[in-house]
Scaffold this motif. Structure first.
Motif, short mmCIF file in Angstrom:
data_model
loop_
_atom_site.label_atom_id
_atom_site.label_comp_id
_atom_site.label_asym_id
_atom_site.label_seq_id
_atom_site.Cartn_x
_atom_site.Cartn_y
_atom_site.Cartn_z
N ALA A 359 0.89 -1.10 0.16
CA ALA A 359 -0.07 0.16 0.04
C ALA A 359 0.68 1.25 0.09
O ALA A 359 1.97 0.98 0.79
N SER A 360 0.17 2.22 -0.55
CA SER A 360 1.03 3.46 -0.75
C SER A 360 0.07 4.70 -0.71
O SER A 360 -1.12 4.55 -1.07
N VAL A 361 0.52 5.92 0.31
CA VAL A 361 -0.39 6.91 0.57
C VAL A 361 0.02 8.07 -0.35
O VAL A 361 1.39 8.58 -0.13
N ASP A 362 -0.84 8.70 -1.04
CA ASP A 362 -0.60 9.89 -1.75
C ASP A 362 0.72 9.77 -2.55
O ASP A 362 1.36 10.76 -2.88
N GLY A 363 0.75 8.66 -3.25
CA GLY A 363 2.08 8.36 -4.30
C GLY A 363 3.19 8.36 -3.39
O GLY A 363 4.30 8.45 -4.16
N GLY A 364 3.21 7.93 -2.07
CA GLY A 364 4.65 8.03 -1.35
C GLY A 364 5.08 6.52 -1.30
O GLY A 364 5.04 5.74 -2.35
N LYS A 365 5.93 6.17 -0.37
CA LYS A 365 6.39 4.83 -0.31
C LYS A 365 5.52 3.60 -0.14
O LYS A 365 4.48 3.99 0.32
N TRP A 366 5.94 2.54 -0.62
CA TRP A 366 4.96 1.49 -0.68
C TRP A 366 5.46 0.73 0.59
O TRP A 366 6.75 0.47 0.92
N TYR A 367 4.55 0.24 1.49
CA TYR A 367 4.52 -0.41 2.63
C TYR A 367 3.98 -1.74 2.42
O TYR A 367 2.81 -1.93 1.67
N VAL A 368 4.52 -2.73 2.98
CA VAL A 368 4.18 -4.19 3.08
C VAL A 368 2.93 -4.52 3.98
O VAL A 368 3.37 -4.35 5.04
N ALA A 369 1.71 -5.05 3.83
CA ALA A 369 0.70 -5.63 4.62
C ALA A 369 1.19 -6.69 5.33
O ALA A 369 2.02 -7.52 4.81
N GLU A 370 0.50 -6.99 6.39
CA GLU A 370 0.52 -8.49 6.91
C GLU A 370 -0.69 -9.16 6.82
O GLU A 370 -1.71 -8.68 6.78
N GLY A 371 -0.32 -10.50 6.51
CA GLY A 371 -1.70 -11.47 6.33
C GLY A 371 -1.07 -12.43 5.34
O GLY A 371 -0.24 -12.36 4.42
N THR A 372 -2.35 -13.35 4.92
CA THR A 372 -2.07 -14.28 4.00
C THR A 372 -3.37 -14.30 3.07
O THR A 372 -3.18 -14.65 1.83
N GLU A 373 -4.36 -14.51 3.49
CA GLU A 373 -5.71 -14.28 3.01
C GLU A 373 -6.32 -13.03 3.12
O GLU A 373 -7.14 -12.54 2.22
#
Length: 548
Positions: A359-373
């Motif tokens: 996920a990225s906010v307002d075109g910024g850095k991409w962050y990795v989410a936690e989860g499998t499904e």
């Protein structure tokens, strides 16, 4: 025609050039027949309803009794009559016709004949009705086989067709199989007769084949017409005896047909996706005429090719299975040979398994989410409107297209303050002036005022910078609370200010010269006494009642 005790038994009508009578023959194989020496059912007397001819017999064996319905002719009209026998040879007639002509204007007002009878919960008869021009098929029911009631409001249940049976219908032969009535009949196009086929679930609504099932031969005894069928089922073989007509004489012919299997299974080839994928929604479409059915089963295998068990999916449902191989099988069934279900198409949505979501906010850095499904991510955002983009990354490192959501963050409630009467300490009036100040990223919309810290009984009102407020009765310290609400519904903490209400004036008295009534001097001694709820700070003395 019946098969009874290992013997085929046939009742038929013969013509001697003057009258028709009913004969009887037996056979061990349905092909080579031995006739009874003479007619087993003769015509009636000169004035009887069957004086001219008896024909078109239909026989069933009910218990130990043979029951026959047949066509009776008086030379002018045809009617349906009834007879019984203990041996199929010696017959006793019912005294009169059991089904007479229909009322004037009906499809059978000129004659009825060629009966076929099935006994289940009641006796059911299909017969030919003539209106003086065309033959059509009618239907009647009876509880005893003798007293009959016309069904379908007296209307024909099979009317003229549009092809080989456009000019007339004749000689229905009906049996019931798997709860379905199956009829063979002959149709006329004005030139020849040919045998057709129809089915019904209620004996009234019939679905007929669009073309004949037994046509006249090119030459021979039946080149002019095939008609008056009678049939039986033996396993997967249908055996039919019929009248063949060569333009001048009729003879009895024999035909057989292999009954097409009424059920079958299609097994698809295995589908190899080339690697592990996630199976999604499965959709398929079918056509299932009444009396037919289709069922679908699927199975899957992972890398290594070990198949799992067959199972029944939900049409349109999400399979949510990881697999490399997929296979399906379709089972189809019909209750008669004229109806075929159709499995038209199948669509399986699949995709490669997701390794991670970013996920990225307002075109910024991409962050990795936690989860499998399902995935969860926490990203700090200030109050305001933001665009959050998402993307999935599969196990091979391929990125999906972006999808996004517009979100509004309103984490901080409004802030504000209240000042009573420009911050004065006292007021002598219950009505005070409040100066209010509040700020919020999304704007302040409402405020709530109360003298109670829990705001009991208070309601929201539009936000104002200055407003009047009436404090409660009674001198003392008055505290006014306020809280604010922004346009997003976020509420502030309560803030307050206070003021002392002093609405009661001081009380006091004055004594001049210790209370003497007269004085000779302009200078006098004054003594004062005064009290108040609060400290006395000033006094004024004057001889003017208005203290001017």
């Amino acid at each position: 025609m019946i098969y009874d005790g290992g013997t085929y038994k046939m009742w038929y009508h013969g013509y001697d050039g003057h009258n028709t009578r009913i004969g009887y023959a037996t056979s061990a194989d349905g092909i080579t027949w031995t006739k009874q020496g003479s007619a087993v059912l003769d015509i009636g007397g000169p004035n009887d309803f069957d004086s001219f001819g008896v024909s078109q017999p239909w026989v069933i064996k009910d218990g130990s009794t043979y029951k026959m319905w047949y066509t009776a002719s008086d030379g002018l009209h045809l009617r349906i009559a009834y007879a019984t026998s203990n041996d199929g040879i010696t017959w006793t007639k019912q005294g009169s016709a059991v089904l007479d002509l229909g009322p004037y204007g009906a499809f059978d007002d000129s004659g009825v004949g060629a009966p076929t009878v099935v006994k289940d919960s009641v006796y059911r008869m299909w017969y030919i009705g003539n209106d003086g021009t065309h033959n059509r098929i009618g239907y009647a029911t009876s509880t005893d086989g003798i007293t009959w009631s016309r069904a379908n409001n007296g209307e024909a249940v099979m009317k003229l067709g549009s092809t080989f049976d456009a000019q007339g219908l004749g000689s229905p032969s009906v049996l019931v199989f798997n709860g379905v009535y199956e009829m063979y009949y002959h149709g006329s196009n004005g030139v020849s007769q040919q045998i057709g086929y129809a089915t019904s679930r209620d004996g009234i609504q019939w679905e007929r084949s669009s073309s004949p099932v037994l046509r006249p031969s090119q030459s021979g005894f039946d080149w002019k017409g095939t008609r008056s069928p009678s049939y039986i089922r033996e396993g997967t073989t249908l055996k039919m005896w019929y009248e063949g007509f060569n333009g001048s004489a009729s003879q009895i012919g024999y035909a057989t047909a292999t009954i097409t299997s009424l059920q079958g299974t299609y097994l698809s080839p295995p589908f190899d996706f080339g690697g592990r994928v996630q199976l999604g929604t499965l959709n398929w479409t079918t056509e299932t005429p009444q009396g037919t059915s289709i069922s679908l089963e699927v199975r899957t295998a992972v890398v290594g090719g070990v198949w799992g068990d067959w199972f029944t999916p939900t049409n349109g449902g999400d399979m949510s299975i990881e697999a490399r191989y997929f296979q399906y099988r379709v089972s189809m069934q019909s209750d008669n040979i004229t109806k075929t279900p159709a499995f038209k198409d199948i669509t399986l949505n699949y995709y490669k398994p997701v390794d991670r979501v970013e996920a990225s906010v307002d075109g910024g850095k991409w962050y990795v989410a936690e989860g499998t499904e399902t995935w969860t991510i926490g990203i700090g955002m200030e109050d305001g409107k933001h665009t959050v983009r998402f993307r999935a990354v599969d196990v091979t490192g391929d990125y999906s297209d972006y999808w996004y959501r517009n979100v509004t963050v309103n984490a901080n409630p409004p802030t504000g303050s209240i000042v009573i009467n420009d911050d004065a300490m006292y007021t002598s009036s219950r009505t005070v002036q409040l100066k209010l100040s509040a700020e919020d990223t999304f704007g302040v919309k409402d405020m709530m005022l109360s003298e109670s810290p829990d705001f009991s009984g208070a309601t929201w009102q539009p936000y104002k910078n200055i407003t009047a407020f009436q404090v409660s009765e009674g001198d003392g310290t008055k505290v006014v609370y306020v809280k604010f609400r922004d346009t997003m519904g976020q509420e502030s903490e309560a803030c307050n200010d206070s003021i002392i209400l002093d609405a009661t004036a001081p009380e006091g008295e004055i004594v001049i010269n210790n209370g003497t009534e007269y004085t000779t001097s302009r200078e006098v001694l004054l003594k004062f006494r005064a009290s108040d709820n609060y400290e006395l700070v000033d006094m004024a003395v004057s001889t003017d009642p208005g203290l001017k």
